[in-house]
Every structure is written in C-alpha cells, then in structure tokens.
Design an enzyme around this catalytic site. Structure first.
Site, PDB file in Angstrom:
ATOM      1  N   CYS A   1      25.741   7.218 -11.141  1.00  0.00           N
ATOM      2  CA  CYS A   1      26.920   7.483 -11.961  1.00  0.00           C
ATOM      3  C   CYS A   1      27.401   8.932 -11.805  1.00  0.00           C
ATOM      4  O   CYS A   1      27.651   9.382 -10.694  1.00  0.00           O
ATOM      5  CB  CYS A   1      26.639   7.107 -13.413  1.00  0.00           C
TER       6      CYS A   1
ATOM      7  N   LYS B   1      17.623   9.628 -13.072  1.00  0.00           N
ATOM      8  CA  LYS B   1      18.869  10.361 -13.262  1.00  0.00           C
ATOM      9  C   LYS B   1      18.573  11.778 -13.748  1.00  0.00           C
ATOM     10  O   LYS B   1      17.863  11.981 -14.734  1.00  0.00           O
ATOM     11  CB  LYS B   1      19.736   9.621 -14.282  1.00  0.00           C
TER      12      LYS B   1
ATOM     13  N   GLU C   1      23.897   0.367 -12.374  1.00  0.00           N
ATOM     14  CA  GLU C   1      23.141   1.275 -13.225  1.00  0.00           C
ATOM     15  C   GLU C   1      22.674   0.548 -14.478  1.00  0.00           C
ATOM     16  O   GLU C   1      23.410  -0.254 -15.072  1.00  0.00           O
ATOM     17  CB  GLU C   1      24.039   2.451 -13.630  1.00  0.00           C
TER      18      GLU C   1
END
Length: 319
Positions: A171, A137, A47
C-alpha cells in the site's frame, strides 16, 4: 533471460470472509484454483486479506481514551489473525503446493511471543508449499497505526523464481521513495503492490513504479461491500452512517516495465486478472533507464538500509 520466456500471472480482486480466518482460507483455496486453471504460475492476493482490512472501523480509539467495545472488537481481530508458524501457514502452503504456484498474500500477522501486536504482512510461498519470505509493513498509514505495529528492515524481502525476482511493498509504503529504491537495488523484476487504496490516483502510482523501476507491477486490491461485514462485528462498532455500499471498489491492475497497462484496472466487482509477462521486456526496458545501474549516481547519492532484526531485548548467556 530469453526474450521468448513468458510467465502468466494472476491478481485476485476479491473479498475475504471478513473477520473469519478459516472461512477466508477457503476463499484463498477457491480463487487460487481458478488462477491455476487459467494457467497462472504467480498468484497475488490483496493487502490484509486474512482476516480483513477493517475499513471504516475505529476500534473505539479517541485521543486519550479507548472504549470497551473497541477493545473487544480488536480482540476478535487479533484472534482471527495469523501466527508464523501455525496452522494457517501450513494451510496456505498446501494451497500453493496443490496448484504448483508462487503464492503471495497479505495477512494480519500476530506476534507469536506477546500475542499483543499485529503486523500487516505480505507472505511469499513457493510451489513446493514452503514459506519463502515475509515482509512486514514498515509504516502503517493514518489510523492503521493504532492497530498495527511497524516492521523493521529485516523483512525487506525478495524471492528468486525461474521468472526473475519477486518483491514489493504494501500500500502506501509505495509512496516512500527510499523504500522503493531499496527494492529496485535488490533487482526486483516482478514488483508486488497489494493495497487497500481504491482511488483513481493509485493507478498513476503503480504505473510510475513500473516505469521508474523498469519492472512489471502487480497491483491488487479487495472488492468489499458494506453488507459483507458480520453483524456481530457491527454490534461492537457500527460503520459510520454515511458509509457507502461499496466500501472498496478495487482497481487491481497489471503494468509493464514501460508503464503500459496489460490488464485492468478492474472496478466494482470481484474478479481475476491475468497477463502473460514477456520477460524479455525487462531487458529491453533497461536499455535507457536502469535505476540502480547506469542511471544511478552513487558518487552523489547513497542509500543505507539497515536490515538487522530489532528485538526489544537481547539475552546473552554469561560464561
């Protein structure tokens, strides 16, 4: 899918050249070459690898006010981010093409129109160098919300490959049950989970996803130490006095559809994890559990996913 069909995958646990896009692109080239030399056909980076996951930095945010030093640090972060399309995208595509790999990498993406919003984004490149897809995200976590915008459903992406479908979440999106379900419903076979979470408990998360989704999971994190931060960045905003020497200890791992660890976890060092995935295992694992097939109950539960892009304004030409 033949039971004998296999693919070698690689997970890169490394640090970028923090806050330095061009320096980090050179690191991507070097690590991708190592992965390709090891026989990998799919290569995953962590990430926010370009230009950095800014662990420990607050960018001058206090409830009700911001500092000038924090604004300047965020400007630097913004200026080292990635625009799509742009030279960094062309460079990443050339790396994938040179080594003939499917390359997935976490970047900080700058909104090309306003240049004032950043997104934590996962990019997918094909072995021909083409940018195949991106995922923004959906929900930045904690203080990430102060520096990154939120993606929408239009980038819940999967990529078709000769080895099955690639897809995944970034994540703590992986803690969102409905987001995971959306990816399972897209038929993900090789699930990518780039992260900044270096806790032992993250290992339970990726093993659960593999078991729940009956997919291979590639978990990928950075290894970063305090002395990797550029001095000029720390002049803008110092790390906390109690910041540990190892800022991110890694924990990258590769897991089978039965939740069994195939490689890793790797702790406290940079390194390359590889594993040969037996793709026939996907079918064998789904004999008794297929989360969006025979183990679903659409008569009881139903998920609706809005995949429309959500622009702030829609302009129409008056006829």
């Amino acid at each position: 899918m033949s039971q004998s069909q296999q693919v070698r995958v690689a997970v890169v646990q490394a640090a970028p050249v923090l806050f330095d896009r061009e320096g980090t692109l050179e690191r991507v080239a070097s690590w991708t070459a190592r992965a390709a030399q090891a026989g990998a056909r799919i290569v995953l980076f962590p990430e926010a690898f370009i230009p950095a996951y800014p662990r420990g930095l607050g960018f001058g945010f206090i409830v009700g006010s911001r500092t000038e030093a924090g604004r300047r640090l965020w400007q630097r972060y913004n200026e080292q981010s990635v625009e799509i399309p742009g030279p960094a995208i062309e460079h990443l595509g050339s790396i994938a093409r040179q080594h003939g790999v499917f390359l997935a990498i976490g970047v900080i993406e700058r909104d090309r129109l306003t240049r004032g919003t950043l997104y934590c984004t996962l990019l997918y490149f094909g072995p021909d160098g083409a940018l195949l897809a991106k995922h923004r995200k959906l929900k930045p976590t904690g203080s990430e919300r102060l520096i990154w915008g939120e993606g929408d459903g239009s980038t819940l992406s999967t990529v078709e490959t000769p080895f099955g479908r690639l897809g995944g979440l970034i994540c703590w999106e992986n803690y969102m049950p409905l987001a995971r379900t959306a990816m399972y419903a897209k038929g993900v076979d090789i699930y990518l989970a780039p992260t900044a979470d270096n806790r032992d408990t993250w290992q339970a998360t990726v093993r659960h996803i593999a078991s729940e989704g009956r997919c291979f999971v590639l978990g990928c994190n950075q290894f970063v130490t305090r002395d990797m931060y550029p001095e000029e960045v720390l002049r803008e905003e110092a790390l906390p006095a109690d910041a540990p020497r190892i800022m991110s200890r890694g924990g990258s791992v590769i897991v089978s559809p039965f939740g069994e660890v195939l490689a890793g976890p790797l702790w406290d060092e940079e390194g390359l994890l590889t594993a040969d995935l037996d793709l026939g295992m996907l079918t064998r694992a789904r004999l008794d559990f297929d989360p969006c097939g025979h183990y679903a109950r659409p008569d009881v539960f139903r998920l609706e996913v809005d995949e429309r892009e959500r622009p702030v304004a829609a302009f129409r030409i008056q006829g």
